[in-house]
Design an enzyme around this catalytic site. Structure first.
Site, mmCIF file in Angstrom:
data_model
loop_
_atom_site.group_PDB
_atom_site.id
_atom_site.type_symbol
_atom_site.label_atom_id
_atom_site.label_comp_id
_atom_site.label_asym_id
_atom_site.label_seq_id
_atom_site.Cartn_x
_atom_site.Cartn_y
_atom_site.Cartn_z
ATOM 1 N N TYR A 1 -3.700 -13.396 27.221
ATOM 2 C CA TYR A 1 -2.638 -12.621 27.875
ATOM 3 C C TYR A 1 -3.172 -11.283 28.365
ATOM 4 O O TYR A 1 -3.946 -10.620 27.665
ATOM 5 C CB TYR A 1 -1.515 -12.342 26.883
ATOM 6 C CG TYR A 1 -0.636 -13.523 26.557
ATOM 7 C CD1 TYR A 1 0.059 -14.212 27.552
ATOM 8 C CD2 TYR A 1 -0.469 -13.933 25.234
ATOM 9 C CE1 TYR A 1 0.881 -15.277 27.232
ATOM 10 C CE2 TYR A 1 0.352 -14.997 24.909
ATOM 11 C CZ TYR A 1 1.025 -15.665 25.918
ATOM 12 O OH TYR A 1 1.843 -16.722 25.603
ATOM 13 N N LYS B 1 5.678 -5.858 -6.888
ATOM 14 C CA LYS B 1 6.680 -5.728 -5.814
ATOM 15 C C LYS B 1 6.195 -6.459 -4.562
ATOM 16 O O LYS B 1 5.006 -6.802 -4.454
ATOM 17 C CB LYS B 1 6.897 -4.240 -5.507
ATOM 18 C CG LYS B 1 5.644 -3.541 -4.968
ATOM 19 C CD LYS B 1 5.801 -2.021 -4.951
ATOM 20 C CE LYS B 1 4.518 -1.356 -4.444
ATOM 21 N NZ LYS B 1 4.557 0.098 -4.597
HETATM 22 C C1 LIG Z 1 3.331 0.570 -5.191
HETATM 23 C C2 LIG Z 1 3.315 1.573 -6.277
HETATM 24 C C3 LIG Z 1 2.300 1.581 -7.238
HETATM 25 C C4 LIG Z 1 1.062 0.722 -7.125
HETATM 26 O O1 LIG Z 1 0.125 1.347 -6.268
HETATM 27 P P1 LIG Z 1 -1.294 0.683 -5.916
HETATM 28 O O2 LIG Z 1 -1.944 1.690 -5.047
HETATM 29 O O3 LIG Z 1 -1.001 -0.585 -5.216
HETATM 30 O O4 LIG Z 1 -2.000 0.464 -7.216
HETATM 31 C C5 LIG Z 1 2.425 2.445 -8.327
HETATM 32 N N1 LIG Z 1 3.479 3.284 -8.420
HETATM 33 C C6 LIG Z 1 4.458 3.346 -7.486
HETATM 34 C C7 LIG Z 1 5.573 4.315 -7.647
HETATM 35 C C8 LIG Z 1 4.407 2.500 -6.385
HETATM 36 O O5 LIG Z 1 5.354 2.565 -5.453
#
Ligand SMILES: *Cc1c(COP(=O)(O)O)cnc(C)c1O
Length: 381
Positions: A272, A46
């Site tokens: 800044y 994702k």
């Molecule tokens: C993002 C996500 C993962 C992966 O988690 P990591 O800590 O990056 O390994 C797994 N399950 C769900 C439901 C997620 O949203």
């Protein structure tokens, strides 16, 4: 491992982000070794593979043997299907109201597996399957919430669903998932509570395969593994066991060249808001990386970089396009404009930078900017 030529070679003033696809594949294998042979390793790509580029990362994972991929939404899923024709793609959000029906058509067309998070989704999805008179039902995953209180059926909704057998008839339950809230805190009591609740939910399904562990969850022990783990962070080099040495290989390197050097002295200030005040002679190097590149503004007067083996702190505020580093520790004549500075790399990893920024490495990766020259190394180039 030879660098392949990027589409547009980075210009000299552009920071260069190097992404090591072989390290991602090695991390996949490292995680796989921690699982029993009967446990599959799904990978989470994702958010454009946590900012590293799904179009390059997903094929590298598939080449390493991964057959199950997870994304958050339908757009990510259809993009992934165009990249990989023959893998399972699970979609965390499932088909979403108010257009469950239209979304369902896309799930069908692209052969995506929805993760259904509430009874209304199950009902709408089941109706569709019945309309299509599918005898075997559609391959479907369900999520039960065991303590995150974010997405998924509540335990009571799930119990009701499981008790009414006809509801599950028109779907073919291929995976029951839940998500851990504190997997990176092994001592947290919520882990054991979520594990017990997940086992209870799984027992209601008549042997559906289960999936509970994210990256850190894999390290909580075999009782958390079930039929499939879902790893994101650790694949990309984030330490899944904070506080202990990182078992994963480094994936990302970010370096940039010095644009300009200047000598300043007390009582001059830098940047800044004049938030950094020199207390004596200082040499300042300006680098073309700023918050527009995801170099977070909270790194103002907190971040650091490395010149060769020497730590050089960020002084003054991070601005949109620039940071300023105190390079006084490097003798004059040993540093000049055009020299490279490591912002993320072997001396200074993503978890180190995240700590300086007061955040987690997940945020560092997913905000990596679009202005960086991106170079992929390794993989099946
Ligand atoms: C993002 C996500 C993962 C992966 O988690 P990591 O800590 O990056 O390994 C797994 N399950 C769900 C439901 C997620 O949203």
């Amino acid at each position: 491992m030879t660098p392949e030529p990027p589409a547009d070679p980075p210009s000299p003033d552009q920071a260069v982000l190097t992404i090591d696809l072989d390290a991602i594949a090695a991390n996949y294998r490292t995680l796989l070794q921690r699982l029993s042979p009967s446990c599959a390793l799904g990978t989470v790509v994702k958010a454009d593979a946590y900012g590293l580029g799904m179009a390059r990362v997903a094929p590298a994972l598939a080449a390493a043997g991964c057959k199950h991929f997870f994304v958050a939404d339908l757009g990510e899923a259809t993009a992934l299907r165009r990249i990989l024709a023959n893998v399972e793609i699970f979609v965390f959000n499932g088909p979403v109201a108010p257009s469950v029906k239209e979304a369902a058509a896309a799930f069908d067309e692209y052969r995506l597996i929805p993760i259904l998070n509430e009874p209304q989704q199950v009902e709408a999805w089941g109706d569709l399957a019945r309309h299509q008179a599918r005898r075997e039902g559609r391959e479907t995953a369900l999520q039960v919430d065991t303590g995150m209180n974010r997405l998924g059926h509540s335990l009571s909704d799930f119990e009701r669903l499981a008790a009414e057998a006809h509801r599950l008839e028109s779907i073919r339950l291929c995976l029951l998932i839940s998500h851990l809230a504190c997997a990176d805190l092994p001592e947290h009591p919520l882990n054991a509570r979520q594990l017990a609740d997940f086992k209870a939910a799984l027992a209601l399904t008549r042997r559906a395969p289960g999936s509970l562990a994210n990256s850190s969850g894999i390290f909580l022990g075999p009782e958390y593994h079930f039929a499939m783990a879902r790893a994101g962070a650790a694949l990309y080099g984030i330490n899944p066991v904070p506080g202990a040495p990182n078992p994963m290989r480094r994936v990302v390197r970010l370096e940039s060249r010095i644009l300009q050097l200047r000598e300043i002295d007390s009582p001059m200030t830098v940047g800044y808001g004049a938030t950094y005040r020199a207390t004596g002679p200082r040499r300042i190097a300006t680098i073309a990386v700023g918050y527009a590149d995801g170099y977070l503004r909270s790194l103002s007067n907190e971040g650091s970089a490395f010149f060769a083996n020497i730590r050089v702190p960020v002084v003054g505020r991070v601005s949109m396009d620039y940071i300023t580093l105190d390079v006084s520790g490097i003798p004059a004549g040993h540093i000049r404009p055009g020299d490279r500075v490591e912002l993320i790399g072997e001396h200074h990893g993503i978890d180190d930078l995240a700590e300086e920024a007061g955040t987690i490495a997940y945020e560092i990766l997913t905000t990596l900017g679009s202005r960086y020259g991106r170079v992929y190394v390794g993989g099946s180039a």
